[in-house]
Design an enzyme around this catalytic site. Structure first.
Site, PDB file in Angstrom:
ATOM      1  CG  ASP A  15      -5.491  -0.287  -0.406  1.00 49.15           C
ATOM      2  OD1 ASP A  15      -6.414  -0.552  -1.204  1.00 49.15           O
ATOM      3  OD2 ASP A  15      -5.573  -0.508   0.811  1.00 49.15           O
TER       4      ASP A  15
ATOM      5  CG  ASP B 115      -1.794  -1.192   1.350  1.00 45.16           C
ATOM      6  OD1 ASP B 115      -1.375  -2.280   0.930  1.00 45.16           O
ATOM      7  OD2 ASP B 115      -2.910  -1.054   1.877  1.00 45.16           O
TER       8      ASP B 115
ATOM      9  CG  HIS C   8      -8.600   2.118   0.176  1.00 45.00           C
ATOM     10  ND1 HIS C   8      -9.104   3.240   0.809  1.00 45.00           N
ATOM     11  CD2 HIS C   8      -8.355   1.229   1.160  1.00 45.00           C
ATOM     12  CE1 HIS C   8      -9.138   3.037   2.116  1.00 45.00           C
ATOM     13  NE2 HIS C   8      -8.689   1.818   2.355  1.00 45.00           N
TER      14      HIS C   8
END
EC number: 3.1.3.16
Length: 549
Positions: free
Chosen positions: A329, A301, A362
Site C-alpha cells: 500500500d 502502509d 492497493h
C-alpha cells in the site's frame, strides 16, 4: 488529551508456538485473553520482514483471473475445486538461504517502548544465490550500467511482450551467468563518495536546499540506467543516485502539492520508464516468498504520504545503514503517490539486497483506478506512466518470513494456505484474482467477534478469528504474524494474545485521523520494538475509528 503510546514500557516474550493445542484452547477461554495492553477490539493490521530462503520450484500456480472490481461483493463461498492448486512450469526458479540453526530456539521479545534504534554496526541479512531462467542477458560492466528495453516509450506494451537487453548486475557477479540476486555483504562495506553527475538527457539535480536525509554515493560503482541499450555511443540515461537526491530534495522543498502540474514534475516519462523496467526485473529475480534475517525494520502502509515516508527514513535510518521491509500500500489516498513509489523503487534498485517490498491490495490496476493513483498519474504525467507502475505491481513478492519466526504479509492469512510452498509457487507477473490464496494474503482481516473463517464486509476475502491465528502459528511454527492493511490509533495493535500485530505507518492518515505511525524494528536477537511517528497537529481533530484501507 489522548495518552501517547510512547509512554508504554511493556517488555514481553511472545509464547513459543510449540505449546500444545489443548493448552492453547484452554487459554483462549480465560478472561485474561483480552487483557493485553494493546489488544484490538476490531480487526487490525501487520506487516513483513526480510530474508530469503532456498527452494527449487518445479511447479507454479497458474495466474488467476483479474480482479474484476476492488470492492466487488462476493459470497466468499468457495467450491472445493476452487481451492485446488493448478500445477504449471515456473520460469522463475528460486533458491533460499541456509538458515542459522542457532537462531531457531530464540524467543521473540517485543519491546513496545518508543523508538529503540538499532546499532549502526548492524550487518546485512544473509541471502543466498538464486539462479533464474530468464530471456534477459547480463551486461558485464565495471560501473553498474543498466540498459533499457530496445523499444520506444510510445510502444510500451504489456509485461508479456517485454524484451530487456540487460538487467541489474554488480561488478563482482557479472562474470557468472548464474550470479546471485542477493549477496551476503556487510553494511560497513557501503561507503559512498560524492555523487557523480547525471548524464545528458536527464534533469539535473534540483537547486533547492539539500535534504536532511543522507544519500551516500559511490563514484566507483554508480548505478546508471542507460536509455538506449543498443546504442553504445549514447550516454543518455538516469543516474539512480541523482534520482534519489532529486526526490529527497523535492520533499524537503515542500513543493509537492495535490495541484502539481506536469511541468513541475522532476522526471521525464522515459526516466520513470527506466526505473520501472529495472525494478520489475529485480523483483522477478527474487522469490515470491522472501525469507529474511534480522536486523531489519518493517514499515506498514504509507499511502502516498511522501513527507511522512521521509520522516520514517529520518527516524529509522536510511537504506544505506538499515535493512527494510515494506508491507505494501504505497499509493492511493495520499497526495504524492508518484514521489512515494518512485523513491521506494529507486532504493530497491540501489539496495536490492537490503531493501524489500511486498505487495498490498492497493498495488492493483482496479484499486488504483478507484482510489487516486490513476488520477494522479494522468493529471501529473500520463496514463501510460500509470500502466508502467501497474506492471511493476504485478511482480511484487506476496509475503516474507523473518528468521523462521515472523510471518509478514499485507493483509492476513488464508484458509487455503496449507504449505508455504503454495506461496513460493505463485507465478509472477500476476493480477490479483477475485478470490483464492493470493487475494486472501492481500485482503483478509482479523475479527475478534468471529470464531472461525467468516465473510469479510469489504466484499473481498475473509475475516479470521483468534483461534485461526493460533492454529496458523502452531502449524507453521511462527511466533508472530505481522501485517498492515488497516489504520490503528497507536500505529500498532495486537491481536490473539500478541501472536498477531498490525502496523500502520501513515500518521494522521488522509489528514483526517489523529493516528500515530509505527515502524517495527527487529534486532539480531529477535528483540522487537516500535518506533513511533507522532501525527502532525490538526485544526479539526477527528476521533479515530479502526478503518479498513
Amino acid at each position: 488529551m489522548r495518552r501517547s503510546p510512547s509512554r508504554s514500557n511493556n517488555n514481553f516474550a511472545v509464547p513459543n508456538c510449540s505449546t500444545n493445542s489443548n493448552s492453547s484452547q484452554q487459554q483462549l477461554t480465560t478472561p485474561s485473553d483480552d487483557l493485553n495492553s494493546n489488544e484490538p477490539n476490531d480487526p487490525d493490521d501487520s506487516r513483513s520482514l526480510p530474508t530469503i530462503k532456498k527452494f527449487n520450484n518445479k511447479h507454479s500456480i497458474n495466474n488467476y483471473n483479474t480482479l474484476a472490481s476492488a470492492g466487488k461483493n462476493n459470497n466468499n463461498k468457495r467450491a472445493s475445486n476452487d481451492n485446488l492448486l493448478i500445477p504449471g512450469e515456473n520460469a522463475h526458479k528460486q533458491k533460499i538461504y541456509t538458515k542459522d540453526e542457532n537462531l531457531k530456539s530464540l524467543y521473540l521479545d517485543i519491546d513496545v517502548s518508543v523508538a529503540k534504534a538499532l546499532s549502526s554496526s548492524a550487518t546485512a541479512p544473509k541471502l543466498i544465490n538464486t539462479a533464474r531462467t530468464s530471456s534477459t542477458t547480463t551486461a558485464t560492466t565495471s560501473n553498474n550500467i543498466l540498459t533499457s528495453p530496445s523499444y520506444r516509450e510510445s510502444n510500451y506494451s504489456s509485461p508479456s511482450s517485454y524484451s530487456f537487453s540487460s538487467y541489474y548486475s554488480s561488478a563482482t557477479s557479472a562474470s557468472s551467468s548464474t550470479s546471485s540476486f542477493l549477496k551476503s555483504s556487510g553494511l560497513s562495506s557501503r561507503v559512498k563518495s560524492p555523487s557523480s553527475s547525471v548524464k545528458a538527457g536527464s534533469f539535473g539535480a534540483p537547486s533547492s536546499p539539500t535534504s536532511g536525509i543522507p544519500n551516500p554515493k559511490s563514484s566507483k560503482k554508480p548505478i546508471f540506467l542507460r536509455r538506449y541499450s543498443h546504442d553504445t555511443s549514447s550516454n543518455e540515461g538516469l543516474d539512480i543516485d541523482v534520482a534519489i537526491e532529486k526526490l529527497l530534495q523535492v520533499g524537503e522543498s515542500r513543493e509537492i502539492t495535490k495541484t502539481s502540474k506536469k511541468k513541475n514534475f522532476p522526471f521525464h516519462s522515459w526516466e520513470i520508464q527506466l526505473i520501472c523496467y529495472h525494478a520489475r526485473e529485480i523483483f522477478l529475480n527474487q522469490p515470491t516468498l522472501l525469507r529474511l534475517q534480522a536486523p531489519i525494520k518493517v514499515v506498514g502502509d504509507v499511502h502516498g504520504q511522501f513527507n511522512d515516508l521521509l520522516r520514517i527514513l529520518k527516524l529509522s535510518g536510511v537504506p544505506s545503514d538499515t535493512n527494510y521491509l515494506f508491507l505494501g500500500d504505497y499509493v492511493d489516498r495520499g497526495k504524492n503517490s508518484l514521489e512515494t513509489i518512485l523513491l521506494l523503487l529507486c532504493y530497491k534498485i540501489k539496495y536490492k539486497d537490503n531493501f524489500f517490498m511486498l505487495r498490498g491490495n492497493h498495488e492493483s490496476a482496479n484499486v488504483t483506478k478507484m482510489y487516486g493513483f490513476y488520477d494522479e498519474c494522468k493529471r501529473r504525467l500520463s496514463s501510460k506512466v500509470w500502466k508502467m507502475f501497474v506492471d511493476v505491481f504485478n511482480t511484487l513478492p506476496l509475503a516474507a518470513i523473518i528468521q523462521d519466526k515472523i510471518f509478514c504479509v499485507h493483509g492476513g492469512i488464508s484458509p487455503d494456505l496449507h504449505d508455504m510452498k503454495q506461496i513460493e509457487k505463485v507465478a509472477r507477473p500476476t493480477d490479483i484474482p477475485e478470490s483464492g490464496l493470493v487475494t486472501d494474503l492481500l485482503w483478509s482481516d482479523p475479527d475478534p467477534q468471529v470464531t472461525d473463517w467468516s465473510e469479510n464486509d469489504r466484499g473481498v476475502s475473509y475475516t479470521f478469528s483468534k483461534r485461526n491465528v493460533l492454529d496458523f502459528c502452531a502449524k507453521f511454527k511462527f511466533d508472530l504474524i505481522l501485517r498492515g492493511h488497516m489504520v490503528v490509533e497507536d500505529g500498532y495493535e495486537f491481536f490473539a494474545r500478541k501472536k498477531f500485530v498490525t502496523i500502520f505507518s501513515a500518521p494522521n492518515y488522509c489528514g483526517e485521523f489523529h493516528n500515530w505511525g509505527a515502524v517495527m524494528s527487529v534486532t539480531t536477537g529477535m528483540m522487537c520494538s516500535f518506533e513511533l511517528l507522532k501525527p502532525r497537529a490538526l485544526k479539526n481533530k477527528k476521533k479515530l475509528y479502526k478503518t479498513k484501507v
